[in-house]
Every structure is written in C-alpha cells, then in structure tokens.
Write a protein that holds these residues in place. Sequence first.
Motif, PDB file in Angstrom:
ATOM      1  N   GLU A  19      27.949 -10.555   2.408  1.00  0.00           N
ATOM      2  CA  GLU A  19      28.954 -10.760   1.222  1.00  0.00           C
ATOM      3  C   GLU A  19      29.487 -12.345   1.572  1.00  0.00           C
ATOM      4  O   GLU A  19      29.488 -13.070   0.878  1.00  0.00           O
ATOM      5  N   LEU A  20      29.914 -12.368   2.742  1.00  0.00           N
ATOM      6  CA  LEU A  20      30.510 -13.779   3.147  1.00  0.00           C
ATOM      7  C   LEU A  20      29.561 -14.924   3.083  1.00  0.00           C
ATOM      8  O   LEU A  20      29.987 -15.941   2.435  1.00  0.00           O
ATOM      9  N   LEU A  21      28.377 -14.874   3.429  1.00  0.00           N
ATOM     10  CA  LEU A  21      27.538 -15.776   3.386  1.00  0.00           C
ATOM     11  C   LEU A  21      27.067 -15.848   2.091  1.00  0.00           C
ATOM     12  O   LEU A  21      27.217 -17.131   1.694  1.00  0.00           O
ATOM     13  N   CYS A  22      26.913 -14.935   1.227  1.00  0.00           N
ATOM     14  CA  CYS A  22      26.372 -15.152  -0.132  1.00  0.00           C
ATOM     15  C   CYS A  22      27.618 -15.881  -1.079  1.00  0.00           C
ATOM     16  O   CYS A  22      27.424 -16.794  -1.746  1.00  0.00           O
ATOM     17  N   GLY A  23      28.780 -15.413  -0.663  1.00  0.00           N
ATOM     18  CA  GLY A  23      30.051 -16.060  -1.392  1.00  0.00           C
ATOM     19  C   GLY A  23      30.211 -17.494  -1.033  1.00  0.00           C
ATOM     20  O   GLY A  23      30.752 -18.364  -1.514  1.00  0.00           O
ATOM     21  N   ARG A  24      29.504 -17.922   0.166  1.00  0.00           N
ATOM     22  CA  ARG A  24      29.433 -19.399   0.844  1.00  0.00           C
ATOM     23  C   ARG A  24      28.415 -19.967   0.072  1.00  0.00           C
ATOM     24  O   ARG A  24      28.118 -21.302   0.359  1.00  0.00           O
ATOM     25  N   GLY A  25      27.324 -19.431  -0.539  1.00  0.00           N
ATOM     26  CA  GLY A  25      26.360 -20.006  -1.119  1.00  0.00           C
ATOM     27  C   GLY A  25      24.931 -19.898  -0.641  1.00  0.00           C
ATOM     28  O   GLY A  25      23.910 -20.490  -0.787  1.00  0.00           O
ATOM     29  N   MET A  26      24.943 -18.888   0.538  1.00  0.00           N
ATOM     30  CA  MET A  26      23.687 -18.346   1.043  1.00  0.00           C
ATOM     31  C   MET A  26      22.687 -17.726   0.215  1.00  0.00           C
ATOM     32  O   MET A  26      23.077 -16.760  -0.450  1.00  0.00           O
ATOM     33  N   VAL A  27      21.504 -18.088   0.041  1.00  0.00           N
ATOM     34  CA  VAL A  27      20.528 -17.222  -0.570  1.00  0.00           C
ATOM     35  C   VAL A  27      19.998 -16.171   0.289  1.00  0.00           C
ATOM     36  O   VAL A  27      19.307 -16.456   1.269  1.00  0.00           O
ATOM     37  N   PRO A  28      20.276 -14.890   0.082  1.00  0.00           N
ATOM     38  CA  PRO A  28      19.934 -13.950   1.002  1.00  0.00           C
ATOM     39  C   PRO A  28      18.313 -13.588   1.209  1.00  0.00           C
ATOM     40  O   PRO A  28      17.817 -14.096   0.234  1.00  0.00           O
ATOM     41  N   SER A  29      17.659 -13.247   2.288  1.00  0.00           N
ATOM     42  CA  SER A  29      16.262 -12.773   2.179  1.00  0.00           C
ATOM     43  C   SER A  29      16.293 -11.300   2.315  1.00  0.00           C
ATOM     44  O   SER A  29      17.316 -10.571   2.081  1.00  0.00           O
ATOM     45  N   HIS A  30      15.204 -10.526   1.990  1.00  0.00           N
ATOM     46  CA  HIS A  30      15.066  -9.397   1.711  1.00  0.00           C
ATOM     47  C   HIS A  30      15.449  -8.539   3.145  1.00  0.00           C
ATOM     48  O   HIS A  30      15.776  -7.538   3.105  1.00  0.00           O
ATOM     49  N   ASP A  31      15.379  -9.386   4.345  1.00  0.00           N
ATOM     50  CA  ASP A  31      15.571  -8.409   5.361  1.00  0.00           C
ATOM     51  C   ASP A  31      16.964  -9.245   6.220  1.00  0.00           C
ATOM     52  O   ASP A  31      16.893  -9.070   7.512  1.00  0.00           O
ATOM     53  N   ILE A  32      17.701  -9.682   5.480  1.00  0.00           N
ATOM     54  CA  ILE A  32      19.090 -10.411   6.155  1.00  0.00           C
ATOM     55  C   ILE A  32      19.697  -9.339   7.004  1.00  0.00           C
ATOM     56  O   ILE A  32      20.205  -9.882   7.945  1.00  0.00           O
ATOM     57  N   LYS A  33      19.810  -8.250   6.437  1.00  0.00           N
ATOM     58  CA  LYS A  33      20.591  -7.152   7.270  1.00  0.00           C
ATOM     59  C   LYS A  33      20.101  -6.849   8.603  1.00  0.00           C
ATOM     60  O   LYS A  33      20.829  -6.935   9.559  1.00  0.00           O
ATOM     61  N   GLN A  34      18.539  -6.782   8.744  1.00  0.00           N
ATOM     62  CA  GLN A  34      18.144  -6.586   9.963  1.00  0.00           C
ATOM     63  C   GLN A  34      18.223  -7.602  10.813  1.00  0.00           C
ATOM     64  O   GLN A  34      18.628  -7.531  12.048  1.00  0.00           O
ATOM     65  N   TRP A  35      18.183  -8.888  10.222  1.00  0.00           N
ATOM     66  CA  TRP A  35      18.381  -9.995  11.177  1.00  0.00           C
ATOM     67  C   TRP A  35      19.945 -10.007  11.721  1.00  0.00           C
ATOM     68  O   TRP A  35      19.969 -10.403  12.754  1.00  0.00           O
ATOM     69  N   LEU A  36      20.876  -9.647  10.788  1.00  0.00           N
ATOM     70  CA  LEU A  36      22.121  -9.864  11.468  1.00  0.00           C
ATOM     71  C   LEU A  36      22.419  -8.924  12.172  1.00  0.00           C
ATOM     72  O   LEU A  36      23.016  -9.005  13.161  1.00  0.00           O
ATOM     73  N   HIS A  37      21.724  -7.537  11.958  1.00  0.00           N
ATOM     74  CA  HIS A  37      21.911  -6.454  13.084  1.00  0.00           C
ATOM     75  C   HIS A  37      21.193  -6.794  14.172  1.00  0.00           C
ATOM     76  O   HIS A  37      21.845  -6.473  15.346  1.00  0.00           O
ATOM     77  N   SER A  38      19.927  -7.431  14.216  1.00  0.00           N
ATOM     78  CA  SER A  38      19.251  -7.692  15.658  1.00  0.00           C
ATOM     79  C   SER A  38      19.525  -8.773  16.337  1.00  0.00           C
ATOM     80  O   SER A  38      19.522  -8.673  17.546  1.00  0.00           O
ATOM     81  N   VAL A  39      19.903  -9.811  15.681  1.00  0.00           N
ATOM     82  CA  VAL A  39      20.264 -11.190  16.255  1.00  0.00           C
ATOM     83  C   VAL A  39      21.593 -11.305  16.358  1.00  0.00           C
ATOM     84  O   VAL A  39      22.037 -11.963  17.552  1.00  0.00           O
ATOM     85  N   ASN A  40      22.464 -11.206  15.358  1.00  0.00           N
ATOM     86  CA  ASN A  40      23.933 -11.428  15.489  1.00  0.00           C
ATOM     87  C   ASN A  40      24.283 -12.435  14.562  1.00  0.00           C
ATOM     88  O   ASN A  40      23.750 -13.818  14.639  1.00  0.00           O
ATOM     89  N   TYR A  41      25.243 -12.354  14.199  1.00  0.00           N
ATOM     90  CA  TYR A  41      26.027 -13.410  12.949  1.00  0.00           C
ATOM     91  C   TYR A  41      26.204 -14.555  13.670  1.00  0.00           C
ATOM     92  O   TYR A  41      25.764 -15.705  13.396  1.00  0.00           O
ATOM     93  N   TYR A  42      26.916 -14.497  14.922  1.00  0.00           N
ATOM     94  CA  TYR A  42      27.369 -15.738  15.615  1.00  0.00           C
ATOM     95  C   TYR A  42      26.082 -16.586  16.094  1.00  0.00           C
ATOM     96  O   TYR A  42      26.182 -17.745  16.477  1.00  0.00           O
ATOM     97  N   ARG A  43      25.118 -15.919  16.651  1.00  0.00           N
ATOM     98  CA  ARG A  43      24.062 -16.654  17.419  1.00  0.00           C
ATOM     99  C   ARG A  43      23.022 -17.287  16.100  1.00  0.00           C
ATOM    100  O   ARG A  43      22.726 -18.661  16.312  1.00  0.00           O
ATOM    101  N   LEU A  44      23.200 -16.672  15.109  1.00  0.00           N
ATOM    102  CA  LEU A  44      22.473 -17.356  13.978  1.00  0.00           C
ATOM    103  C   LEU A  44      23.133 -18.133  13.274  1.00  0.00           C
ATOM    104  O   LEU A  44      22.702 -19.507  12.812  1.00  0.00           O
TER     105      LEU A  44
END
Length: 163
Positions: A19-44
Amino acid sequence: MSLVSTSPKKFLTIDEQIELLCGRGMVPSHDIKQWLHSVNYYRLSGYWHTYRVLESDGSGVVRRAERFIEGTSFTTIETLYEFDRKLRTLVHDGIERVEVALRSHLSYVLGASSPNAHTDRSYFRDGFDHETWMKNASSRVDRSAQTQPGSEGEEESPAGPMA
C-alpha cells in the motif's frame, strides 16, 4: 554508534508495505508480495532509490522525495535486483578462479624450489611478515584438520563419513 534507532519506523505488514509503495506511485507486479516477503523491503529499497522523484527545497538543495517517478514499476526493481544478484555471482566466480590460479602458481613456484619453501622466509620479499603469515597458515591447517572425519575429537560413523 548505537545499533538502536532513536526514532524507529513503524512495523508494516507486507500488505501495508505494498500500500505504501503504491501510494507513492509504484506500479505493483503480480508477485510483489512474494518479493517483499523473500527479499525484504529495505534490501529492495536500494534498487528503487534512483526512481524516487528529485525535488529542490528552493535553496538549491536537491533531495529524493518519497514518491516515485511516474511509471516506476516493481517489475523494473525485480529486474535490477536479479541483474545485480547474477553480476555478484559472476564476479565472485571470477575472483575465486583468480585466487585458485594464484595459489596454484605460488605452490608450483615454491614447490619447485623446495617442498618446504613456504617455511623459509628467504623465499619472500623484504618486509613481508612471514611469521604472522605462518601463524595464520598453521591455524588454518589445524582448524581444517579438526573438521575432517576421523580427526581428533570427531569419530567417523561405522557406515562411513556420509552416513
């Protein structure tokens, strides 16, 4: 330097991060949830940093805003991350090959002179700290011997080392 932040950021669930990323203008991908879970918000976040809008405060100081440049897609961030990961792997592989080649060449040159040339400081350049080098080498040999099956303090299984 303290490891505890004086103003820690509020914990956000994966859905809240999206929600935060999209609210800032990021266009989400279909697997954004998996990426954030596996890699981590702050690393990305290091990969999307350059996609944040540049803004001036009026006095000539330019900084990155919290919002993204229009059209910034999480798919682009995924692609950058994967490129960086593969590049790091290739660089590591290349460095390892150079290291092995140098060690091989060193052992060949020293071994041609004497089987124990590594223990004779006369084979090394002036100023080389041979004593410390030998201590480190001995320590590594000892540590390696302790981790070998059948070495002191470690018994080998009757079925062999792979049992």
